[in-house]
Design a protein around this motif. Sequence first.
Motif, PDB file in Angstrom:
ATOM      1  N   ALA A 200       0.829  -1.201   0.000  1.00  0.00           N
ATOM      2  CA  ALA A 200       0.000   0.000   0.000  1.00  0.00           C
ATOM      3  C   ALA A 200       0.868   1.257   0.000  1.00  0.00           C
ATOM      4  N   LEU A 201       1.954   1.236   0.766  1.00  0.00           N
ATOM      5  CA  LEU A 201       2.835   2.397   0.836  1.00  0.00           C
ATOM      6  C   LEU A 201       3.577   2.600  -0.483  1.00  0.00           C
ATOM      7  N   ARG A 202       4.080   1.512  -1.073  1.00  0.00           N
ATOM      8  CA  ARG A 202       4.772   1.641  -2.359  1.00  0.00           C
ATOM      9  C   ARG A 202       3.822   2.156  -3.437  1.00  0.00           C
ATOM     10  N   ASP A 203       2.591   1.663  -3.443  1.00  0.00           N
ATOM     11  CA  ASP A 203       1.606   2.124  -4.428  1.00  0.00           C
ATOM     12  C   ASP A 203       1.320   3.611  -4.256  1.00  0.00           C
ATOM     13  N   GLN A 204       1.213   4.059  -3.004  1.00  0.00           N
ATOM     14  CA  GLN A 204       0.936   5.475  -2.756  1.00  0.00           C
ATOM     15  C   GLN A 204       2.100   6.351  -3.219  1.00  0.00           C
ATOM     16  N   VAL A 205       3.318   5.908  -2.962  1.00  0.00           N
ATOM     17  CA  VAL A 205       4.493   6.652  -3.418  1.00  0.00           C
ATOM     18  C   VAL A 205       4.504   6.716  -4.946  1.00  0.00           C
ATOM     19  N   ALA A 206       4.235   5.592  -5.597  1.00  0.00           N
ATOM     20  CA  ALA A 206       4.246   5.553  -7.063  1.00  0.00           C
ATOM     21  C   ALA A 206       3.171   6.463  -7.644  1.00  0.00           C
ATOM     22  N   ARG A 207       1.965   6.431  -7.077  1.00  0.00           N
ATOM     23  CA  ARG A 207       0.890   7.293  -7.581  1.00  0.00           C
ATOM     24  C   ARG A 207       1.238   8.768  -7.423  1.00  0.00           C
ATOM     25  N   THR A 208       1.870   9.100  -6.318  1.00  0.00           N
ATOM     26  CA  THR A 208       2.245  10.493  -6.080  1.00  0.00           C
ATOM     27  C   THR A 208       3.294  10.951  -7.085  1.00  0.00           C
ATOM     28  N   LEU A 209       4.280  10.110  -7.349  1.00  0.00           N
ATOM     29  CA  LEU A 209       5.315  10.452  -8.318  1.00  0.00           C
ATOM     30  C   LEU A 209       4.733  10.589  -9.724  1.00  0.00           C
ATOM     31  N   ASP A 210       3.757   9.750 -10.052  1.00  0.00           N
ATOM     32  CA  ASP A 210       3.144   9.783 -11.386  1.00  0.00           C
ATOM     33  C   ASP A 210       2.361  11.062 -11.637  1.00  0.00           C
TER      34      ASP A 210
END
Length: 232
Positions: A200-210
């Motif tokens: 969940a944390l990795r997905d949130q970081v990736a979405r924010t960067l995108d």
Amino acid sequence: MSAPVPSPWGPRWSRWVGRFLARVLWRTEVRGRGNVPASGAAIVVCNHVGLIDGPVVHGVIPRGSHFLIREGMMTGPLGTILRAAQQITVEGSGRDALARGLAVLRRGGVVGVFPEGTRGAGTAEAVHGGAAWLAIQSGAPVVPTAIVGSRHTGESVNVWPKPGRRMVVAFGTPVVLTPPADVRGGRAKQVWAAERLAEALRDQVARTLDTSDLELPLDDPRREGREDKDHA
């Protein structure tokens, strides 16, 4: 004898200090504030890049929060401020800190954790299990949160950015870590919850960067032998 449960009075003033840093000294865009439950227990987990992550995230959470912080940070003037702010010191194995965090959650408060454990690249590739344990024991929702821009490539993990630094803090959709029925035993449940939390944390970081022109630093002091531990 166990340490006392942190008082909610500390965060009531200290979050305004963090808010000043985030909003006035630096330019922090905050996304998803509504994803932090308005009441009741909640665990905010965030990736970890640099020294200022703690005060910035503490300041933009829409409620008072108690972060788990390594005892190495609890020295000198900074330590005095953190203790007055009723943040939770992590000593030794961290069991006492987790017990205090659980007590905060059981009274309906917010606990903050940087599960990577050290300042680095902030990619959340590896996380420790403290936040997962808190989630299982309390049943509190976990809010995966990303911070980007607090440290740039080549800067020290202890950098204090110049005024005007742009940052993004993005709160994701809360997740409740309830192990399925076929996952039995405390250890298995802990492993399952830690894996879900990391995803969940990795997905949130990736979405924010995108969705931002900001980037995480390309260097990682942990891999370069300059590890600097401070948060649990």
